[in-house]
Scaffold this active site. Structure first.
Site, PDB file in Angstrom:
ATOM      1  N   GLN A  90      -5.230   0.621   2.939  1.00 30.41           N
ATOM      2  CA  GLN A  90      -5.438  -0.861   2.698  1.00 30.41           C
ATOM      3  C   GLN A  90      -7.874  -1.533   2.196  1.00 30.41           C
ATOM      4  OE1 GLN A  90      -5.303  -4.813   3.521  1.00 30.41           O
ATOM      5  NE2 GLN A  90      -3.590  -3.616   1.558  1.00 30.41           N
TER       6      GLN A  90
ATOM      7  N   TYR B 279      -0.198   2.399   0.528  1.00 29.46           N
ATOM      8  CA  TYR B 279      -0.174   1.072   0.422  1.00 29.46           C
ATOM      9  C   TYR B 279      -1.620   0.410   1.840  1.00 29.46           C
ATOM     10  CZ  TYR B 279      -1.299  -4.098   0.285  1.00 29.46           C
ATOM     11  OH  TYR B 279      -1.782  -5.763  -0.249  1.00 29.46           O
TER      12      TYR B 279
ATOM     13  N   HIS C  94      -0.568  -5.853   8.689  1.00 24.79           N
ATOM     14  CA  HIS C  94       0.046  -5.786   8.013  1.00 24.79           C
ATOM     15  C   HIS C  94       1.147  -4.939   9.448  1.00 24.79           C
ATOM     16  CE1 HIS C  94      -0.783  -5.918   3.872  1.00 24.79           C
ATOM     17  NE2 HIS C  94      -2.519  -5.820   4.286  1.00 24.79           N
TER      18      HIS C  94
ATOM     19  N   HIS D 244      -6.372  -9.763   8.798  1.00 23.48           N
ATOM     20  CA  HIS D 244      -4.957  -9.572   8.967  1.00 23.48           C
ATOM     21  C   HIS D 244      -4.310  -8.542   9.732  1.00 23.48           C
ATOM     22  CE1 HIS D 244      -6.210  -8.292   5.534  1.00 23.48           C
ATOM     23  NE2 HIS D 244      -5.095  -6.730   5.261  1.00 23.48           N
TER      24      HIS D 244
END
Length: 145
Positions: free
Chosen positions: A130, A126, A63, A61
């Site tokens: 990760q 955040y 971010h 993924h």
């Protein structure tokens, strides 16, 4: 102090946290592929006057924490990011095109949130942490009897 950005007719501070996944959550964004994804995202953002505040490409993924001009809809930005990066990656990597048949590298959906609900620092922290291990500091067990 706020870092306001300006265009010829507006002053703005529109920040979004965007997350999207690979199809089937396959862990293919490693090594050169991950670096190429990062470079493609940087190029697409630059073309659209989007400032990347923080970003992270994980194995399955992506971010992004971005500042987007008000004339660009967030759905349009995600369409550009996912569409152009998928097209380029599948053209350049035959192993990816065999694994993701049908010209679909990314999953169908995405997550987006404005940074107004929580602070920018929380989102950046955040993203930065990760892939780091989580420690259980608030619940300990003694070693001895």
């Amino acid at each position: 102090m706020q870092n306001y950005r300006k265009t010829s007719h507006s002053t703005y501070d529109c920040k979004y946290h965007i997350v999207w996944i690979t199809k089937y959550r396959k862990k293919v964004m490693v090594g050169a592929v991950g670096e190429r994804v990062r470079d493609l995202i940087r190029g697409i953002c630059k073309e659209n006057e989007v400032e990347i505040i923080k970003g992270h490409v994980s194995k399955d993924h992506v971010h992004l924490f971005v500042s987007v001009p008000p004339h660009l809809a967030i759905s349009k930005l995600v369409q550009y990011l996912k569409g152009k990066s998928s097209y380029k990656l599948l053209q350049e990597n035959k192993s990816l095109s065999r694994e993701f048949w049908g010209r679909h590298l990314w999953g169908r959906g995405y997550f987006v949130a404005t940074s107004g609900n929580i602070t920018d620092e929380v989102i950046m922290d955040y993203i930065e942490n990760q892939d780091k291990e989580k420690k259980d500091e608030d619940f300990t067990v003694s070693d001895g009897l």
